[in-house]
Scaffold this motif. Structure first.
Motif, PDB file in Angstrom:
ATOM      1  N   LEU A  10       0.794  -1.221   0.000  1.00  0.00           N
ATOM      2  CA  LEU A  10       0.000   0.000   0.000  1.00  0.00           C
ATOM      3  C   LEU A  10       0.830   1.277   0.000  1.00  0.00           C
ATOM      4  CD1 LEU A  10      -2.755  -1.140   2.500  1.00  0.00           C
ATOM      5  CD2 LEU A  10      -2.867  -1.089  -0.006  1.00  0.00           C
ATOM      6  N   GLY A  11       2.071   1.205   0.452  1.00  0.00           N
ATOM      7  CA  GLY A  11       2.950   2.363   0.398  1.00  0.00           C
ATOM      8  C   GLY A  11       2.586   3.498   1.328  1.00  0.00           C
ATOM      9  N   ALA A  12       1.868   3.227   2.405  1.00  0.00           N
ATOM     10  CA  ALA A  12       1.461   4.278   3.333  1.00  0.00           C
ATOM     11  C   ALA A  12       2.479   4.417   4.467  1.00  0.00           C
ATOM     12  CB  ALA A  12       0.086   3.948   3.915  1.00  0.00           C
ATOM     13  N   SER A  13       2.413   5.516   5.156  1.00  0.00           N
ATOM     14  CA  SER A  13       3.225   5.756   6.348  1.00  0.00           C
ATOM     15  C   SER A  13       2.758   4.808   7.450  1.00  0.00           C
ATOM     16  CB  SER A  13       3.057   7.212   6.781  1.00  0.00           C
ATOM     17  OG  SER A  13       3.665   7.442   8.010  1.00  0.00           O
ATOM     18  N   VAL A  14       3.711   4.172   8.143  1.00  0.00           N
ATOM     19  CA  VAL A  14       3.372   3.137   9.125  1.00  0.00           C
ATOM     20  C   VAL A  14       3.944   3.471  10.499  1.00  0.00           C
ATOM     21  CG1 VAL A  14       3.514   0.672   9.683  1.00  0.00           C
ATOM     22  CG2 VAL A  14       3.490   1.401   7.284  1.00  0.00           C
ATOM     23  N   VAL A  15       3.133   3.185  11.522  1.00  0.00           N
ATOM     24  CA  VAL A  15       3.544   3.273  12.915  1.00  0.00           C
ATOM     25  C   VAL A  15       3.267   1.912  13.533  1.00  0.00           C
ATOM     26  CG1 VAL A  15       3.150   4.432  15.122  1.00  0.00           C
ATOM     27  CG2 VAL A  15       2.940   5.720  13.003  1.00  0.00           C
ATOM     28  N   TYR A  16       4.167   1.442  14.396  1.00  0.00           N
ATOM     29  CA  TYR A  16       4.023   0.138  15.054  1.00  0.00           C
ATOM     30  C   TYR A  16       3.883   0.321  16.563  1.00  0.00           C
ATOM     31  CZ  TYR A  16       5.725  -1.668  10.594  1.00  0.00           C
ATOM     32  OH  TYR A  16       5.877  -1.955   9.265  1.00  0.00           O
ATOM     33  N   PRO A  17       2.714   0.714  17.046  1.00  0.00           N
ATOM     34  CA  PRO A  17       2.546   0.873  18.494  1.00  0.00           C
ATOM     35  C   PRO A  17       2.641  -0.478  19.211  1.00  0.00           C
ATOM     36  CG  PRO A  17       0.762   1.947  17.277  1.00  0.00           C
ATOM     37  CD  PRO A  17       1.518   1.104  16.308  1.00  0.00           C
ATOM     38  N   GLU A  18       3.440  -0.541  20.259  1.00  0.00           N
ATOM     39  CA  GLU A  18       3.622  -1.790  21.014  1.00  0.00           C
ATOM     40  C   GLU A  18       2.305  -2.321  21.559  1.00  0.00           C
ATOM     41  OE1 GLU A  18       6.368  -3.684  21.598  1.00  0.00           O
ATOM     42  OE2 GLU A  18       7.603  -2.387  20.335  1.00  0.00           O
ATOM     43  N   ASP A  19       1.385  -1.422  21.916  1.00  0.00           N
ATOM     44  CA  ASP A  19       0.152  -1.874  22.564  1.00  0.00           C
ATOM     45  C   ASP A  19      -0.906  -2.398  21.589  1.00  0.00           C
ATOM     46  OD1 ASP A  19      -0.506   0.608  21.516  1.00  0.00           O
ATOM     47  OD2 ASP A  19      -1.403   1.368  23.359  1.00  0.00           O
ATOM     48  N   LEU A  20      -0.613  -2.446  20.291  1.00  0.00           N
ATOM     49  CA  LEU A  20      -1.570  -3.015  19.341  1.00  0.00           C
ATOM     50  C   LEU A  20      -1.512  -4.538  19.268  1.00  0.00           C
ATOM     51  CD1 LEU A  20      -1.888  -0.716  16.205  1.00  0.00           C
ATOM     52  CD2 LEU A  20      -3.267  -0.804  18.281  1.00  0.00           C
ATOM     53  N   TYR A  21      -0.465  -5.137  19.828  1.00  0.00           N
ATOM     54  CA  TYR A  21      -0.375  -6.597  19.841  1.00  0.00           C
ATOM     55  C   TYR A  21      -1.443  -7.126  20.798  1.00  0.00           C
ATOM     56  CZ  TYR A  21       1.478 -11.284  20.675  1.00  0.00           C
ATOM     57  OH  TYR A  21       1.615 -12.642  20.803  1.00  0.00           O
ATOM     58  N   HIS A  22      -2.439  -7.819  20.240  1.00  0.00           N
ATOM     59  CA  HIS A  22      -3.594  -8.339  20.991  1.00  0.00           C
ATOM     60  C   HIS A  22      -4.306  -7.232  21.766  1.00  0.00           C
ATOM     61  CE1 HIS A  22      -3.269 -12.480  19.866  1.00  0.00           C
ATOM     62  NE2 HIS A  22      -1.979 -12.483  20.173  1.00  0.00           N
ATOM     63  N   ALA A  23      -4.476  -6.088  21.131  1.00  0.00           N
ATOM     64  CA  ALA A  23      -5.093  -4.920  21.763  1.00  0.00           C
ATOM     65  C   ALA A  23      -6.582  -5.130  22.006  1.00  0.00           C
ATOM     66  CB  ALA A  23      -4.889  -3.684  20.886  1.00  0.00           C
ATOM     67  N   SER A  24      -7.054  -4.534  23.072  1.00  0.00           N
ATOM     68  CA  SER A  24      -8.485  -4.516  23.391  1.00  0.00           C
ATOM     69  C   SER A  24      -9.174  -3.470  22.510  1.00  0.00           C
ATOM     70  CB  SER A  24      -8.690  -4.149  24.855  1.00  0.00           C
ATOM     71  OG  SER A  24      -8.311  -2.791  25.068  1.00  0.00           O
ATOM     72  N   PRO A  25     -10.492  -3.527  22.400  1.00  0.00           N
ATOM     73  CA  PRO A  25     -11.203  -2.474  21.658  1.00  0.00           C
ATOM     74  C   PRO A  25     -10.932  -1.083  22.215  1.00  0.00           C
ATOM     75  CG  PRO A  25     -12.661  -4.333  22.039  1.00  0.00           C
ATOM     76  CD  PRO A  25     -11.401  -4.601  22.825  1.00  0.00           C
ATOM     77  N   GLU A  26     -10.784  -0.972  23.527  1.00  0.00           N
ATOM     78  CA  GLU A  26     -10.511   0.327  24.145  1.00  0.00           C
ATOM     79  C   GLU A  26      -9.139   0.861  23.721  1.00  0.00           C
ATOM     80  OE1 GLU A  26     -13.621  -1.821  26.039  1.00  0.00           O
ATOM     81  OE2 GLU A  26     -11.532  -2.451  25.861  1.00  0.00           O
ATOM     82  N   THR A  27      -8.151  -0.016  23.660  1.00  0.00           N
ATOM     83  CA  THR A  27      -6.821   0.388  23.209  1.00  0.00           C
ATOM     84  C   THR A  27      -6.854   0.789  21.743  1.00  0.00           C
ATOM     85  OG1 THR A  27      -5.738  -1.026  24.834  1.00  0.00           O
ATOM     86  CG2 THR A  27      -4.428  -0.401  22.910  1.00  0.00           C
ATOM     87  N   LEU A  28      -7.586   0.048  20.934  1.00  0.00           N
ATOM     88  CA  LEU A  28      -7.707   0.393  19.513  1.00  0.00           C
ATOM     89  C   LEU A  28      -8.370   1.755  19.346  1.00  0.00           C
ATOM     90  CD1 LEU A  28      -8.732  -3.133  18.227  1.00  0.00           C
ATOM     91  CD2 LEU A  28      -6.578  -1.957  17.734  1.00  0.00           C
ATOM     92  N   LEU A  29      -9.405   2.027  20.121  1.00  0.00           N
ATOM     93  CA  LEU A  29     -10.083   3.327  20.052  1.00  0.00           C
ATOM     94  C   LEU A  29      -9.115   4.446  20.426  1.00  0.00           C
ATOM     95  CD1 LEU A  29     -12.608   5.082  19.705  1.00  0.00           C
ATOM     96  CD2 LEU A  29     -13.165   4.591  22.101  1.00  0.00           C
ATOM     97  N   ARG A  30      -8.385   4.278  21.507  1.00  0.00           N
ATOM     98  CA  ARG A  30      -7.422   5.317  21.918  1.00  0.00           C
ATOM     99  C   ARG A  30      -6.349   5.539  20.851  1.00  0.00           C
ATOM    100  NH1 ARG A  30      -7.871   2.767  26.785  1.00  0.00           N
ATOM    101  NH2 ARG A  30      -5.888   1.695  26.523  1.00  0.00           N
ATOM    102  N   SER A  31      -5.853   4.451  20.278  1.00  0.00           N
ATOM    103  CA  SER A  31      -4.828   4.576  19.231  1.00  0.00           C
ATOM    104  C   SER A  31      -5.372   5.335  18.031  1.00  0.00           C
ATOM    105  CB  SER A  31      -4.349   3.193  18.794  1.00  0.00           C
ATOM    106  OG  SER A  31      -3.645   2.567  19.820  1.00  0.00           O
ATOM    107  N   LEU A  32      -6.584   4.998  17.624  1.00  0.00           N
ATOM    108  CA  LEU A  32      -7.178   5.676  16.476  1.00  0.00           C
ATOM    109  C   LEU A  32      -7.444   7.145  16.782  1.00  0.00           C
ATOM    110  CD1 LEU A  32      -8.272   5.581  13.617  1.00  0.00           C
ATOM    111  CD2 LEU A  32     -10.450   4.758  14.544  1.00  0.00           C
ATOM    112  N   GLN A  33      -7.914   7.440  17.975  1.00  0.00           N
ATOM    113  CA  GLN A  33      -8.190   8.837  18.329  1.00  0.00           C
ATOM    114  C   GLN A  33      -6.930   9.693  18.320  1.00  0.00           C
ATOM    115  OE1 GLN A  33     -10.332   8.085  22.002  1.00  0.00           O
ATOM    116  NE2 GLN A  33     -12.273   8.627  21.024  1.00  0.00           N
ATOM    117  N   GLY A  34      -5.769   9.072  18.442  1.00  0.00           N
ATOM    118  CA  GLY A  34      -4.510   9.805  18.386  1.00  0.00           C
ATOM    119  C   GLY A  34      -3.857   9.797  17.009  1.00  0.00           C
TER     120      GLY A  34
END
Length: 164
Positions: free
Chosen positions: A67-91
């Motif tokens: 896809l050639g997009a800019s990528v970030v690898y947040p450590e907390d996305l490994y087996h993240a909860s829905p709440e963690t995913l929401l916080r990551s997306l909001q940022g």
């Protein structure tokens, strides 16, 4: 704003001694990841930012999407909860964000972020490679709330294999 939620493609269980975080894709998973990338490109669902789990299988899926997009690898996305995913997306930045993660979190988040679930028999299971594309009428991700997205598309690798 557009969100793409993808579960990694099918991973290999050939080596049961391998740590979960290190498991790669199997052959089917590699084929499916390439097919999902082609589907995203052909439908112009192109992210400008990717939030990707650090696991080997998510990184490999992302590479094969091409896809050639800019990528970030947040450590907390490994087996993240829905709440963690929401916080990551909001940022997150970017108008179209792809989150590439794992079940059960990614499937649960997909169910909670849209106003109406897609009419697809596999949505609840969110199998490997499952991909939701949803739109939100917000100016920035920080304003995202649950149950607010409109489903643009939902597809699984099996759907792609069944297309002519």
């Amino acid at each position: 704003m557009r969100l793409i939620l993808m579960r990694h493609a099918k991973s290999s269980w050939d080596d049961f001694t391998q740590p979960d975080h290190s498991r790669p894709l199997n052959d089917r998973g590699r084929r499916n990841a390439r097919a999902l990338g082609a589907w995203l490109r052909s439908n112009d669902y192109l992210p400008d930012k990717v939030l990707c789990s650090t696991a080997t299988r998510t990184r490999e899926t992302l590479d094969l999407l091409e896809l050639g997009a800019s990528v970030v690898y947040p450590e907390d996305l490994y087996h993240a909860s829905p709440e963690t995913l929401l916080r990551s997306l909001q940022g997150a930045s970017g108008n179209t964000v792809l989150i590439l993660g794992h079940n059960p979190g990614i499937g649960s988040f997909a169910s909670r972020v849209v106003a109406h679930r897609p009419d697809h028999p596999r949505f609840g299971a969110y199998p490997t490679g499952a991909t939701l594309v949803a739109s939100f009428d917000i100016p920035r991700w920080a304003d995202l709330s649950l149950n607010s997205g409109t489903v643009d598309a939902f597809i699984t690798p099996r759907d792609l294999a069944e297309q002519p």
